[in-house]
Design a protein around this motif. Sequence first.
Motif, PDB file in Angstrom:
ATOM      1  N   ASP A 252      45.826 -43.059 -58.424  1.00 19.45           N
ATOM      2  CA  ASP A 252      45.212 -42.370 -59.448  1.00 19.45           C
ATOM      3  C   ASP A 252      43.708 -43.151 -59.444  1.00 19.45           C
ATOM      4  OD1 ASP A 252      46.793 -41.152 -60.574  1.00 19.45           O
ATOM      5  OD2 ASP A 252      47.692 -42.290 -61.908  1.00 19.45           O
ATOM      6  N   ASN A 272      45.601 -38.335 -60.146  1.00 21.77           N
ATOM      7  CA  ASN A 272      45.657 -37.113 -59.195  1.00 21.77           C
ATOM      8  C   ASN A 272      46.371 -36.436 -59.601  1.00 21.77           C
ATOM      9  OD1 ASN A 272      46.597 -36.084 -56.671  1.00 21.77           O
ATOM     10  ND2 ASN A 272      48.447 -37.424 -56.451  1.00 21.77           N
ATOM     11  N   TYR A 273      46.273 -35.658 -60.799  1.00 22.38           N
ATOM     12  CA  TYR A 273      46.522 -34.952 -61.354  1.00 22.38           C
ATOM     13  C   TYR A 273      47.127 -33.183 -60.534  1.00 22.38           C
ATOM     14  CZ  TYR A 273      43.635 -36.832 -65.710  1.00 22.38           C
ATOM     15  OH  TYR A 273      43.607 -37.008 -66.166  1.00 22.38           O
ATOM     16  N   LYS A 275      48.972 -34.157 -58.292  1.00 21.68           N
ATOM     17  CA  LYS A 275      49.953 -34.583 -56.830  1.00 21.68           C
ATOM     18  C   LYS A 275      50.497 -34.289 -55.656  1.00 21.68           C
ATOM     19  CE  LYS A 275      51.749 -35.107 -60.952  1.00 21.68           C
ATOM     20  NZ  LYS A 275      51.872 -36.770 -61.912  1.00 21.68           N
TER      21      LYS A 275
END
Length: 327
Positions: A252, A272-273, A275
């Motif tokens: 993140d 880092n939504y 992934k």
Amino acid sequence: MTSGNNGASTPEDEDPFGYLYADGQANGAQPPSGGGYGYGYPNSVNRTRSVGQRQYGQQQAPAAPNGPYGQVPQQQGVPQQQGGYGQPTAHYAAPETYPGAAPTTQQPLPGYSGGGGRSGGPNTKGLLIGAIAVVAAVVIGIGVAMMGGDDQKDSGNQAATTPSASASSQPSASSSAGSEASEEYKQTIDAKALRLGGGATLASDVEGAQSDGGIYVGNLNNVGASVTWTVNGIPSDGIYTLFAHYSAASDDQAMTITVNGKVFGSKLNLKNYAKAADGDLAKGWTTTYNWPTLTKGTNTISLSCAAGDQCNVLLDQVWLKKGQVTS
């Protein structure tokens, strides 16, 4: 004294009015005499009759010039006539008709005038007009009440179908204001229009950028690297939502927000939504936002990599919406 007629004279002689009765007359009772007068009545004429014998309404023989008390002397040559209904008879005259008597004035009854007309009596025309006015007022009142009932009925139906303020299904005041404001006001800027600083550069190698031509800003992971946007036409003071479209493919990240030369209280979160795996920036494109406070008119917004920030991201687009919204 024993029972019987032992007195000095007969009982009818003892009764001064015995001559008036039939039995007194049978026993020889006579009216008192002397001077040609009847008993107790000067100038009276004694005409004794039994009860029921006198016939009223018949012509009587003329009386002596000085008639009985209460009768008007008969004038010579004028026949005496019997009065009709409602007219005075010849045997009676009011005291004021005698010579020398004081004339009397008859007071008219209230509301009545002579000559057969009425003066000051009840105004029947006025009463009729008043009655008509009352009826008209009642009819108008009923009409108004019926109209009011229909209005209440309509308002009742409307109230049944319209939710009340407390039960409204609309969003809360703060979110509603922000949503409406966001639709009224929105400004967007692509990467190539931003002012770059501290070594930040433009690139287009990584696919997935939304900006025109797929251009984005890279090389931001250095202290002092920054992008600056001068925003014109902010409609009013208040909270706005700052959106950023970026790509992160590792841990993140976060960058510092500066508004009009002052550091904003919270950083722009660049997690880092998506992934995405480390180094796979093409699959790490996502969106984040923050709620800085702006002033009406022109504002300067900067995103920078300050000491302690993690800035390993690609930034391709930034936009503003008025209010505190999330999309």
